[in-house]
Design an enzyme around this catalytic site. Structure first.
Site, mmCIF file in Angstrom:
data_model
loop_
_atom_site.group_PDB
_atom_site.id
_atom_site.type_symbol
_atom_site.label_atom_id
_atom_site.label_comp_id
_atom_site.label_asym_id
_atom_site.label_seq_id
_atom_site.Cartn_x
_atom_site.Cartn_y
_atom_site.Cartn_z
ATOM 1 N N ASP A 1 44.812 39.095 44.540
ATOM 2 C CA ASP A 1 43.712 38.872 44.375
ATOM 3 C C ASP A 1 43.442 38.988 42.944
ATOM 4 O O ASP A 1 43.214 39.602 41.863
ATOM 5 C CB ASP A 1 43.125 40.294 45.402
ATOM 6 C CG ASP A 1 41.834 40.206 45.409
ATOM 7 O OD1 ASP A 1 41.750 39.426 46.092
ATOM 8 O OD2 ASP A 1 41.223 41.295 45.212
ATOM 9 N N HIS B 1 40.762 48.139 44.135
ATOM 10 C CA HIS B 1 41.191 48.234 45.100
ATOM 11 C C HIS B 1 41.412 49.720 45.495
ATOM 12 O O HIS B 1 41.968 50.894 44.664
ATOM 13 C CB HIS B 1 42.561 47.697 45.448
ATOM 14 C CG HIS B 1 42.297 46.358 45.536
ATOM 15 N ND1 HIS B 1 43.272 45.658 45.379
ATOM 16 C CD2 HIS B 1 41.462 45.818 45.722
ATOM 17 C CE1 HIS B 1 43.336 44.579 45.068
ATOM 18 N NE2 HIS B 1 42.011 44.154 45.758
ATOM 19 N N SER C 1 43.220 46.705 40.731
ATOM 20 C CA SER C 1 44.113 47.607 41.838
ATOM 21 C C SER C 1 45.433 48.868 41.695
ATOM 22 O O SER C 1 44.436 49.805 40.438
ATOM 23 C CB SER C 1 45.025 47.023 42.236
ATOM 24 O OG SER C 1 45.829 47.537 43.962
#
Length: 196
Positions: A136, A43, A16
C-alpha cells in the site's frame, strides 16, 4: 540533511506494521509554527478504537486534530485517518471520509490518501512511506511524484518491516531514501514561515 527550498503545504505519511514507533520518531520533529497540514494513514485493526490522537498530541509541536468529514484543512495540524475509513483531501482543501472498498486490502489506504493529496497539492506535497507489510502506498507515492511533489521513503533496511518501503522503491525512484533519524533532520529543517 538540508531542505531543498521548495514550498511544502502538505505532508502525507503512510505506515503499517511498526508504524507507531516510527511515527514517534518523525512527527515530534515537525517544528512548531510549521504552516503545513500533515495527513497520516496507519493501518490498524478495524475492531479497535484508534488512540493515535491521545498518543501523539502530547508528543507533537503541531496540533493533533480529529478528522471530521467536510471540515476545512487547517495548516499546522496533524490528521490521522480513523479506522475503517479512507481519508481523502478534496478541493478547498477540505477533509473527506469514505467507506469505499479497501484498496491493497486496506481501509484506510495510503494510496487513496496520497492520490488525493497529489491532486490537490501537486508540487507542494511531500509523501512519505514508512515501515509496513504489503505494498500500500507505492502507487500513491508515484502519483505525488508525477504531480511534481517530493517522494520520501524510509530506508528499507532500517524499517521494522521493509515491505512497504521496498514496494515503493520498486515503483519509483524516490527523491530521498532515509533512516528515521535522517527523516527527523529533514523535517526539522522545514521552514516555519510560509514561502511563496
Amino acid at each position: 540533511m538540508s531542505w531543498p527550498g521548495r514550498r511544502i503545504d502538505a505532508i502525507a505519511i503512510g505506515a503499517s506494521f511498526g508504524g507507531v514507533e516510527a511515527l514517534k520518531h518523525v512527527l515530534p520533529a515537525l517544528p512548531a509554527g510549521l504552516p503545513v497540514a500533515v495527513f497520516v494513514v496507519l493501518h490498524l485493526p478495524r475492531e479497535r478504537e484508534s488512540l493515535l490522537g491521545e498518543i501523539f498530541a502530547p508528543l507533537c509541536a503541531l496540533r493533533v486534530r480529529e478528522v471530521m468529514d467536510k471540515d476545512a484543512v487547517v495548516p499546522g495540524s496533524i490528521y490521522f485517518a480513523p479506522p475503517s475509513y479512507h481519508l481523502l483531501i478534496d478541493r478547498g482543501p477540505q477533509l473527506a471520509l469514505s467507506m469505499d472498498d479497501p484498496v491493497e486490502f486496506s481501509r484506510p489506504s495510503v494510496t487513496v490518501l496520497f492520490e488525493s493529496v497529489a491532486a490537490v497539492y501537486a508540487e507542494h506535497a511531500l509523501g512519505l512511506i514508512l515501515t509496513g507489510a504489503g505494498g500500500d502506498g507505492a502507487e500513491g507515492l508515484a502519483a505525488i511524484q508525477r504531480e511534481g511533489g517530493l517522494a520520501v521513503v524510509q530506508q528499507p533496511a532500517s524499517a521494522r518491516m521493509p515491505n512497504m518501503p521496498a514496494s515503493a522503491l520498486q515503483r519509483i525512484s524516490a527523491d530521498y531514501v532515509l533512516t528515521l533519524d535522517e527523516i527527523m533532520t529533514l523535517f526539522q529543517s522545514l521552514p516555519t514561515q510560509a514561502q511563496p
